[in-house]
Design a protein around this motif. Structure first.
Motif, PDB file in Angstrom:
ATOM      1  N   ASP A  31       0.857  -1.179   0.000  1.00  0.00           N
ATOM      2  CA  ASP A  31       0.000   0.000   0.000  1.00  0.00           C
ATOM      3  C   ASP A  31       0.900   1.238   0.000  1.00  0.00           C
ATOM      4  O   ASP A  31       1.322   1.722   1.041  1.00  0.00           O
ATOM      5  N   ALA A  68      -0.445   4.546   1.854  1.00  0.00           N
ATOM      6  CA  ALA A  68      -0.352   4.518   3.317  1.00  0.00           C
ATOM      7  C   ALA A  68       1.091   4.674   3.771  1.00  0.00           C
ATOM      8  O   ALA A  68       1.373   5.403   4.733  1.00  0.00           O
ATOM      9  N   GLU A  69       2.008   4.032   3.053  1.00  0.00           N
ATOM     10  CA  GLU A  69       3.420   4.136   3.424  1.00  0.00           C
ATOM     11  C   GLU A  69       3.930   5.562   3.236  1.00  0.00           C
ATOM     12  O   GLU A  69       4.642   6.104   4.086  1.00  0.00           O
ATOM     13  N   GLN A  96       2.104   8.292   3.264  1.00  0.00           N
ATOM     14  CA  GLN A  96       1.463   9.139   4.272  1.00  0.00           C
ATOM     15  C   GLN A  96       2.175   9.012   5.616  1.00  0.00           C
ATOM     16  O   GLN A  96       2.384  10.003   6.311  1.00  0.00           O
ATOM     17  N   GLN A  97       2.567   7.806   5.947  1.00  0.00           N
ATOM     18  CA  GLN A  97       3.273   7.594   7.210  1.00  0.00           C
ATOM     19  C   GLN A  97       4.632   8.304   7.173  1.00  0.00           C
ATOM     20  O   GLN A  97       5.028   8.953   8.140  1.00  0.00           O
TER      21      GLN A  97
END
Length: 93
Positions: free
Chosen positions: A61, A64-65, A67-68
């Protein structure tokens, strides 16, 4: 002279009622236990199915990565250079 040999009609009816009531109570307990067991199994199955796509979906993903990583950069945990390097690594560039 009349000699009674057994408990009589009322006694037999009472005994039958007690046996039937006991059987109903036991079968109800067994049914509740089975329902509880199957409910637990269903819950475990649902959890496994929910976790399966997250674990082995095949494709990572990226959103998500990234965003983190952006959150870590905003918090000052990683530098701009580290963010860019990790972003390239995550995207395979």
């Amino acid at each position: 002279m009349f000699v009674r040999r057994g408990p009589g009609l009322v006694g037999m009816a009472a005994r039958t009622a007690v046996v039937a009531g006991t059987a109903t109570a036991v079968s109800g307990k067994v049914a509740r236990k089975q329902q509880s067991k199957y409910a637990e199994q269903d819950a475990e199955h649902v959890q496994q199915q929910a976790a399966a796509p997250a674990q082995g979906g095949g494709e990572p993903d990226y959103v998500a990565e990234l965003q983190q990583l952006a959150k870590l950069k905003e918090q000052g945990i990683i530098t701009e250079e580290e963010f860019e390097a990790k972003k390239k690594q995550a995207l395979g560039i």
